[in-house]
Design an enzyme around this catalytic site. Sequence first.
Site, PDB file in Angstrom:
ATOM      1  N   ASN A 145      34.828  48.799 -22.645  1.00  0.00           N
ATOM      2  CA  ASN A 145      33.761  49.644 -23.184  1.00  0.00           C
ATOM      3  C   ASN A 145      33.795  50.990 -22.442  1.00  0.00           C
ATOM      4  O   ASN A 145      33.644  51.021 -21.218  1.00  0.00           O
ATOM      5  CB  ASN A 145      32.413  48.928 -22.975  1.00  0.00           C
ATOM      6  CG  ASN A 145      31.231  49.755 -23.459  1.00  0.00           C
ATOM      7  OD1 ASN A 145      31.166  50.942 -23.179  1.00  0.00           O
ATOM      8  ND2 ASN A 145      30.308  49.131 -24.141  1.00  0.00           N
TER       9      ASN A 145
ATOM     10  N   HIS B  71      30.614  54.841 -20.629  1.00  0.00           N
ATOM     11  CA  HIS B  71      30.192  55.584 -19.437  1.00  0.00           C
ATOM     12  C   HIS B  71      31.176  56.670 -19.011  1.00  0.00           C
ATOM     13  O   HIS B  71      30.878  57.456 -18.110  1.00  0.00           O
ATOM     14  CB  HIS B  71      29.821  54.616 -18.320  1.00  0.00           C
ATOM     15  CG  HIS B  71      28.629  53.798 -18.727  1.00  0.00           C
ATOM     16  ND1 HIS B  71      27.430  54.383 -19.102  1.00  0.00           N
ATOM     17  CD2 HIS B  71      28.462  52.469 -18.928  1.00  0.00           C
ATOM     18  CE1 HIS B  71      26.581  53.452 -19.473  1.00  0.00           C
ATOM     19  NE2 HIS B  71      27.182  52.281 -19.385  1.00  0.00           N
TER      20      HIS B  71
ATOM     21  N   HIS C  68      29.564  52.148 -28.010  1.00  0.00           N
ATOM     22  CA  HIS C  68      28.229  51.955 -28.589  1.00  0.00           C
ATOM     23  C   HIS C  68      27.704  53.335 -28.972  1.00  0.00           C
ATOM     24  O   HIS C  68      27.417  54.152 -28.096  1.00  0.00           O
ATOM     25  CB  HIS C  68      27.316  51.291 -27.544  1.00  0.00           C
ATOM     26  CG  HIS C  68      25.938  50.971 -28.041  1.00  0.00           C
ATOM     27  ND1 HIS C  68      25.024  50.288 -27.274  1.00  0.00           N
ATOM     28  CD2 HIS C  68      25.302  51.232 -29.210  1.00  0.00           C
ATOM     29  CE1 HIS C  68      23.898  50.129 -27.951  1.00  0.00           C
ATOM     30  NE2 HIS C  68      24.034  50.713 -29.126  1.00  0.00           N
TER      31      HIS C  68
ATOM     32  N   ARG D  36      24.770  55.107 -29.941  1.00  0.00           N
ATOM     33  CA  ARG D  36      23.327  54.862 -29.967  1.00  0.00           C
ATOM     34  C   ARG D  36      22.634  55.902 -30.844  1.00  0.00           C
ATOM     35  O   ARG D  36      23.131  57.013 -31.014  1.00  0.00           O
ATOM     36  CB  ARG D  36      22.758  54.934 -28.546  1.00  0.00           C
ATOM     37  CG  ARG D  36      23.308  53.867 -27.606  1.00  0.00           C
ATOM     38  CD  ARG D  36      22.602  53.935 -26.258  1.00  0.00           C
ATOM     39  NE  ARG D  36      21.202  53.591 -26.400  1.00  0.00           N
ATOM     40  CZ  ARG D  36      20.658  52.447 -25.994  1.00  0.00           C
ATOM     41  NH1 ARG D  36      21.388  51.543 -25.392  1.00  0.00           N
ATOM     42  NH2 ARG D  36      19.372  52.210 -26.174  1.00  0.00           N
TER      43      ARG D  36
ATOM     44  N   ARG E 166      23.088  59.108 -26.421  1.00  0.00           N
ATOM     45  CA  ARG E 166      22.993  59.419 -24.992  1.00  0.00           C
ATOM     46  C   ARG E 166      24.353  59.414 -24.293  1.00  0.00           C
ATOM     47  O   ARG E 166      24.509  60.004 -23.242  1.00  0.00           O
ATOM     48  CB  ARG E 166      22.032  58.479 -24.278  1.00  0.00           C
ATOM     49  CG  ARG E 166      22.518  57.065 -24.179  1.00  0.00           C
ATOM     50  CD  ARG E 166      21.622  56.236 -23.285  1.00  0.00           C
ATOM     51  NE  ARG E 166      20.330  56.001 -23.886  1.00  0.00           N
ATOM     52  CZ  ARG E 166      19.540  54.983 -23.544  1.00  0.00           C
ATOM     53  NH1 ARG E 166      19.926  54.145 -22.604  1.00  0.00           N
ATOM     54  NH2 ARG E 166      18.380  54.813 -24.123  1.00  0.00           N
TER      55      ARG E 166
ATOM     56  N   GLU F 154      30.000  49.076 -31.576  1.00  0.00           N
ATOM     57  CA  GLU F 154      28.732  48.400 -31.250  1.00  0.00           C
ATOM     58  C   GLU F 154      27.589  49.291 -31.719  1.00  0.00           C
ATOM     59  O   GLU F 154      27.588  50.498 -31.464  1.00  0.00           O
ATOM     60  CB  GLU F 154      28.709  48.210 -29.731  1.00  0.00           C
ATOM     61  CG  GLU F 154      27.534  47.421 -29.225  1.00  0.00           C
ATOM     62  CD  GLU F 154      27.484  47.440 -27.704  1.00  0.00           C
ATOM     63  OE1 GLU F 154      28.545  47.374 -27.052  1.00  0.00           O
ATOM     64  OE2 GLU F 154      26.371  47.542 -27.180  1.00  0.00           O
TER      65      GLU F 154
ATOM     66  N   THR G  59      21.559  47.757 -23.240  1.00  0.00           N
ATOM     67  CA  THR G  59      21.111  46.688 -24.132  1.00  0.00           C
ATOM     68  C   THR G  59      20.552  45.551 -23.270  1.00  0.00           C
ATOM     69  O   THR G  59      21.229  45.060 -22.376  1.00  0.00           O
ATOM     70  CB  THR G  59      22.296  46.179 -24.978  1.00  0.00           C
ATOM     71  OG1 THR G  59      22.985  47.319 -25.487  1.00  0.00           O
ATOM     72  CG2 THR G  59      21.816  45.313 -26.124  1.00  0.00           C
TER      73      THR G  59
ATOM     74  N   GLU H 212      28.925  37.482 -29.933  1.00  0.00           N
ATOM     75  CA  GLU H 212      29.141  37.946 -28.563  1.00  0.00           C
ATOM     76  C   GLU H 212      27.997  37.409 -27.712  1.00  0.00           C
ATOM     77  O   GLU H 212      26.831  37.765 -27.917  1.00  0.00           O
ATOM     78  CB  GLU H 212      29.197  39.476 -28.476  1.00  0.00           C
ATOM     79  CG  GLU H 212      29.434  39.899 -27.021  1.00  0.00           C
ATOM     80  CD  GLU H 212      29.588  41.391 -26.810  1.00  0.00           C
ATOM     81  OE1 GLU H 212      30.050  42.095 -27.734  1.00  0.00           O
ATOM     82  OE2 GLU H 212      29.241  41.859 -25.712  1.00  0.00           O
TER      83      GLU H 212
ATOM     84  N   HIS I 270      28.501  41.898 -21.007  1.00  0.00           N
ATOM     85  CA  HIS I 270      27.355  42.507 -20.334  1.00  0.00           C
ATOM     86  C   HIS I 270      27.297  42.074 -18.875  1.00  0.00           C
ATOM     87  O   HIS I 270      27.133  40.897 -18.580  1.00  0.00           O
ATOM     88  CB  HIS I 270      26.010  42.196 -21.006  1.00  0.00           C
ATOM     89  CG  HIS I 270      25.057  43.358 -20.849  1.00  0.00           C
ATOM     90  ND1 HIS I 270      24.459  43.662 -19.661  1.00  0.00           N
ATOM     91  CD2 HIS I 270      24.673  44.316 -21.723  1.00  0.00           C
ATOM     92  CE1 HIS I 270      23.725  44.746 -19.808  1.00  0.00           C
ATOM     93  NE2 HIS I 270      23.845  45.171 -21.053  1.00  0.00           N
TER      94      HIS I 270
HETATM   95  N1  PXP Z   1      28.472  44.017 -24.845  1.00  0.00           N
HETATM   96  C1  PXP Z   1      27.356  44.603 -25.315  1.00  0.00           C
HETATM   97  C2  PXP Z   1      26.802  44.116 -26.610  1.00  0.00           C
HETATM   98  C3  PXP Z   1      26.737  45.656 -24.611  1.00  0.00           C
HETATM   99  O1  PXP Z   1      25.632  46.228 -25.104  1.00  0.00           O
HETATM  100  C4  PXP Z   1      27.326  46.116 -23.421  1.00  0.00           C
HETATM  101  C5  PXP Z   1      26.718  47.265 -22.701  1.00  0.00           C
HETATM  102  O2  PXP Z   1      26.858  48.422 -23.452  1.00  0.00           O
HETATM  103  C6  PXP Z   1      28.498  45.491 -22.984  1.00  0.00           C
HETATM  104  C7  PXP Z   1      29.033  44.432 -23.694  1.00  0.00           C
HETATM  105  C8  PXP Z   1      29.199  45.912 -21.742  1.00  0.00           C
HETATM  106  O3  PXP Z   1      28.353  45.690 -20.656  1.00  0.00           O
HETATM  107  P1  PXP Z   1      28.736  46.291 -19.254  1.00  0.00           P
HETATM  108  O4  PXP Z   1      28.736  47.784 -19.402  1.00  0.00           O
HETATM  109  O5  PXP Z   1      27.622  45.801 -18.363  1.00  0.00           O
HETATM  110  O6  PXP Z   1      30.067  45.758 -18.880  1.00  0.00           O
END
Ligand code: PXP
Length: 244
Positions: free
Chosen positions: A6, A9, A42, A44, A48, A69, A100, A151, A191
């Site tokens: 992901n 960030h 993601h 949003r 952001r 996402e 999330t 998921e 997550h």
């Molecule tokens: N899966 C989902 C559905 C999420 O919302 C997130 C966070 O954006 C992640 C996975 C990844 O989580 P993390 O950034 O804590 O690894």
Amino acid sequence: MNLLVNIDHVATLRNARGEGYPVPAEAAKVCEEAGADGIVFHLRGDRRHIVDDDVEALKKTVKGTLDFEMAATDEMLGILKKTNPDLCTLVPEGREELTTEGGLNMSVVFDDFQKRVFPSIRETDIKISLFLDPNPEDINMAFELGADAIELHTGTFANAASDDIKVEELKRLKKAAIQIHQLGMKVNAGHGLNLDNLPVFLDVVPHLNEVSIGHALISKSLFWGLPKTVSAYLEIISIYQDVK
Ligand code: PXP
């Protein structure tokens, strides 16, 4: 089992200064070159981190699995169809949340998903994954809707305040993974996963198809670089894959 990175960030860091860098699509390319099986972003409602231009760039760049996402709003459904990724992961989205905070509440969203969201996505070939806590009732409702994958929300496990809570949550995740697999859906998870808790998670939870990892991986890459960090995650995954 696949590793999806992901890259939200990377966009957070860019947006902190309003400069044009670092570029999420460039990070995606480096992750894939290092062996990641795909990329998650993601988009949003408040934009952001990832913004619409990133989505177009990611669609052009990513060669493996592209997982979009999103919250199931009409706006996002429109962008989803224009983008045409491999997978869409539907998540709840709260305006005030930092990230999330939990899975979808299926009894709240079921009717809307059945009447509006699923028929709309089913006009395409995009697979549908639902982000859920490891609750048997939610999983059954997702199956009834015809979801392709679930998921599992691993945040409660990852952020558990005590070992007892962690052990209990791992048991729930394991049961949920077995249930999802028996129902014929794919088991994804994500997550809060990181280099420390991923081995514990993989040791207990079976049938995993994909893990989605963002914040910890991108944070570690500031010190190690993305290729070395992605390799470290892949190494953990390969050990558990070999063992099972
Ligand atoms: N899966 C989902 C559905 C999420 O919302 C997130 C966070 O954006 C992640 C996975 C990844 O989580 P993390 O950034 O804590 O690894």
